[in-house]
Scaffold this active site. Structure first.
Site, short mmCIF file in Angstrom:
data_model
loop_
_atom_site.label_atom_id
_atom_site.label_comp_id
_atom_site.label_asym_id
_atom_site.label_seq_id
_atom_site.Cartn_x
_atom_site.Cartn_y
_atom_site.Cartn_z
N LEU A 137 0.84 -1.21 0.00
CA LEU A 137 0.00 0.00 0.00
C LEU A 137 0.88 1.25 0.00
O LEU A 137 1.73 1.41 0.87
CB LEU A 137 -0.90 0.03 1.23
N ALA A 138 0.64 2.12 -0.98
CA ALA A 138 1.49 3.31 -1.09
C ALA A 138 0.70 4.52 -1.57
O ALA A 138 1.24 5.43 -2.18
CB ALA A 138 2.64 3.03 -2.06
N ARG A 159 3.16 14.41 6.63
CA ARG A 159 4.16 14.73 7.67
C ARG A 159 5.58 14.83 7.13
O ARG A 159 6.48 15.29 7.83
CB ARG A 159 4.08 13.71 8.81
N GLN A 192 -5.97 3.51 -6.36
CA GLN A 192 -7.04 3.75 -5.38
C GLN A 192 -7.56 5.16 -5.65
O GLN A 192 -6.82 6.14 -5.49
CB GLN A 192 -6.47 3.65 -3.96
N GLY A 242 -2.32 0.17 15.88
CA GLY A 242 -3.47 -0.68 16.11
C GLY A 242 -3.10 -1.71 17.17
O GLY A 242 -1.99 -2.25 17.15
N ASN A 281 -0.07 -3.99 15.98
CA ASN A 281 -0.16 -4.46 14.59
C ASN A 281 0.97 -3.83 13.77
O ASN A 281 1.10 -2.61 13.71
CB ASN A 281 -1.53 -4.03 14.03
N LYS A 309 36.05 11.45 -18.30
CA LYS A 309 34.69 11.15 -18.77
C LYS A 309 34.77 10.36 -20.06
O LYS A 309 35.54 10.71 -20.96
CB LYS A 309 33.94 12.46 -19.01
N ASN A 328 37.66 18.66 -25.96
CA ASN A 328 36.77 17.76 -26.70
C ASN A 328 35.51 18.45 -27.19
O ASN A 328 34.75 17.86 -27.94
CB ASN A 328 36.40 16.56 -25.82
N ARG A 342 54.34 25.42 -29.77
CA ARG A 342 54.29 26.53 -28.82
C ARG A 342 55.21 27.62 -29.35
O ARG A 342 56.07 27.36 -30.21
CB ARG A 342 54.75 26.08 -27.43
C1 UD1 Z 1 -1.83 1.26 10.17
C2 UD1 Z 1 -2.73 0.19 10.79
C3 UD1 Z 1 -2.37 0.01 12.26
C4 UD1 Z 1 -0.90 -0.39 12.35
C5 UD1 Z 1 0.00 0.63 11.64
C6 UD1 Z 1 1.40 0.10 11.56
C7 UD1 Z 1 -4.90 0.33 9.62
C8 UD1 Z 1 -6.30 0.80 9.70
N1 UD1 Z 1 -4.11 0.61 10.67
O1 UD1 Z 1 -2.07 2.49 10.80
O2 UD1 Z 1 -3.17 -0.99 12.84
O3 UD1 Z 1 -0.52 -0.49 13.72
O4 UD1 Z 1 -0.47 0.85 10.30
O5 UD1 Z 1 2.29 1.02 10.99
O6 UD1 Z 1 -4.52 -0.30 8.65
N2 UD1 Z 1 -2.77 3.80 2.57
C9 UD1 Z 1 -3.33 3.73 1.32
N3 UD1 Z 1 -4.60 4.18 1.12
C10 UD1 Z 1 -5.34 4.69 2.13
C11 UD1 Z 1 -4.77 4.78 3.42
C12 UD1 Z 1 -3.49 4.32 3.61
O7 UD1 Z 1 -2.68 3.26 0.37
O8 UD1 Z 1 -6.49 5.08 1.86
C13 UD1 Z 1 -1.41 3.31 2.79
C14 UD1 Z 1 -0.44 4.37 3.26
O9 UD1 Z 1 0.28 4.91 2.15
C15 UD1 Z 1 0.52 3.59 4.15
C16 UD1 Z 1 -0.33 2.44 4.66
O10 UD1 Z 1 -1.46 2.35 3.82
O11 UD1 Z 1 1.61 3.06 3.43
C17 UD1 Z 1 -0.77 2.62 6.13
O12 UD1 Z 1 -1.60 3.76 6.24
P1 UD1 Z 1 -1.48 4.74 7.47
O13 UD1 Z 1 -2.51 5.79 7.31
O14 UD1 Z 1 -0.06 5.17 7.64
O15 UD1 Z 1 -1.93 3.78 8.68
P2 UD1 Z 1 -1.57 3.92 10.20
O16 UD1 Z 1 -2.46 4.94 10.81
O17 UD1 Z 1 -0.12 4.07 10.36
#
Ligand code: UD1
Ligand code: CA
Length: 463
Positions: free
Chosen positions: A8-9, A15, A72, A141, A178, A359, A394, A448
């Protein structure tokens, strides 16, 4: 069993206070998002989907060679992001294990991924969550197990994951957290995704709710507790980026030292993940090795040296040097203060000395460019000596031109070789020459102004 990975990215990464997407900030030359992707690959999973936002073309481009991307549309939470991945062609009907990782957690190892997958498959669990314990769990979590609140060993199945903002006091006191890394059964994950709601404090679809949903239908959910919480470290700010870099640096340096590399001050050595180093190499202070750099046995690198995508052979000395896409064959030496740019090739025993820039040029075996020179677009034979301050001119303002110098030739100091020009073998060029015409083999070229002598001129002038 078949195994796929999801990273997930799509998060905003506010921040980081950056123009650039968070997951493209780098650790030791590799973007954040590529760390979990590489760990999945190393664990033998090559069917990988990275979830990105609709505007994140930079991120899609960065991962496109090694992973599929899923878009997404809106950032509705981690559950929604997983849904976007599972809806892609690659995963829509996938059966087997799905490893889920977050793109901002670079320190997870392939060993732990394998353990997650193996645990799920051998235990027949619907899901295995990687967990860790910290003294201050705020923000994470919380893992609620069957026996979390009964004073037991806290080893039971996981019944729920409760997010910080949704936790009551009792739940918030739980220190098992978590990590955000999971292994799911694909089919059961798909069934859960349809049931996840956004009825919580943040109004988001949480993937963490999958745990309670699986339990409701009587499925097995297990926790795998890591004893190395560093693996779960997430990067949300630049301070954490520096902390993660330090953790990765010490992990990588340790691995090289254990394999026979000497570092006098490992905290002052930064090595990228794709660098290879043979045994008995010495890395002095302030050395950075990035990209596909390799260092051969017995070479000494540093101090104050940065090599990117550079191949260094055996027994080389590279001192206070910056190099990109350069090649040094066995026994070559560079520096102090050499600048080797793309296509610089020092053949065996060749030397690029102090304040020398090279180079797209080959310096033949045993040839030397010891001081204050610029060599570009040149082919230099073997056993050539280039005198101090010599330059290949060059560039004519529009085009680049080539210079060739034959074996055994001596170029006097302060020679300008105006390219295109060719100097034969075993020739001599007088110091201070501006060479514009080709020089035949074995000739002497002097270009020269002749020296004049005016007797008694100096005292007259001083009066
Ligand atoms: C999440 C977990 C939490 C865990 C923590 C660990 C959930 C609800 N919570 O919280 O339990 O302890 O990670 O680091 O999953 N992202 C998306 N789409 C979205 C939202 C997030 O791609 O709509 C991606 C973000 O880019 C990130 C990852 O999901 O890489 C986690 O999202 P983030 O909002 O950082 O979750 P946390 O609040 O850290
Ligand atoms: Ca996070």
């Amino acid at each position: 069993m078949e195994c796929a990975g999801i990273v997930l990215a799509a998060g905003a990464g506010t921040r980081m206070k950056s123009k650039k997407p968070k997951v493209l900030h780098e650790i030791l030359g590799r973007p954040l998002v590529m760390w979990p992707v590489a760990a999945l690959e190393e664990a033998g999973i090559d069917d990988i989907t990275v979830v990105v936002g609709p505007e994140d073309t930079q991120v899609s481009n960065a991962v496109s060679e090694v992973a599929n991307t899923a878009i997404q549309q809106e950032k509705l939470g981690t559950g929604d992001a997983v849904k976007a991945a599972m809806a892609t062609d690659a995963l829509a009907s996938f059966q087997g294990s799905v490893v889920l990782a977050y793109g901002d957690c670079p320190l997870l190892t392939s060993d732990t991924i394998r353990r997650l997958v193996d645990t799920r498959e051998s235990e027949g669990a619907a899901c295995v969550v990687l967990t860790f314990r910290v003294e201050d769990p705020f923000g994470y979590g919380r893992i609620i197990r069957e026996d979390t609140f009964d004073g037991g060993a806290c080893e039971g199945q996981v019944v729920a994951i409760v997010e910080q903002k949704d936790a009551n006091d009792e739940e918030a006191s739980v220190t098992e957290c978590n990590s955000g890394f999971y292994c799911f059964d694909a089919e059961l994950l798909r069934e859960c995704l349809a049931k996840i709601t956004n009825d919580n404090a943040q109004g988001e679809y949480y993937i963490t709710d999958a745990v309670a949903l699986l339990r409701q239908v009587g499925k097995k959910v297990m926790a795998l507790e890591t004893d190395d919480a560093v693996e779960c470290f997430g990067v949300n700010s630049r301070v954490q980026l520096a902390e993660a870099t330090r953790a990765m640096q010490s992990r990588i340096n340790r691995k090289h030292m254990e394999a026979g590399v000497t570092m006098l001050a490992p905290e002052l050595v930064w090595i990228g993940p794709d660098v290879s180093i043979e045994r008995d190499v010495t890395l002095l202070q302030n050395v950075t090795l990035l990209g596909n750099t390799s260092i051969g046995e017995d070479s000494v690198i540093g101090p104050d040296t940065r090599l990117t995508d550079t191949q260094v052979g055996r027994g080389c000395t590279v001192d206070e040097t910056v190099a990109f896409e350069a090649v040094l064959d066995e026994g070559a030496t560079a520096g102090p203060r050499a600048y080797l740019r793309p296509g610089a090739h020092l053949c065996a025993g060749a030397k690029a000395g102090t304040h020398v820039e090279i180079k797209k040029s080959t310096v033949g075996a045993g040839s030397k460019v010891p001081h204050l020179s610029y060599i570009g677009d040149a082919q230099i034979g073997e056993g050539v000596n280039i005198g101090a301050g010599s330059i290949t001119c060059n560039y004519d303002g529009k085009n680049k031109h080539a210079t060739t110098i034959g074996d055994g030739t001596f170029i006097g100091s302060d020679t300008m070789m105006v390219a295109p020009v060719s100097i034969g073998r075993d020739a001599v060029v007088g110091a201070g020459s501006v060479i514009t015409k080709d020089v035949p083999d074995e000739a002497l070229a002097v270009a020269r102004a002749r020296e004049r002598m005016i007797d008694g001129w100096a005292p007259r002038h001083r009066k």
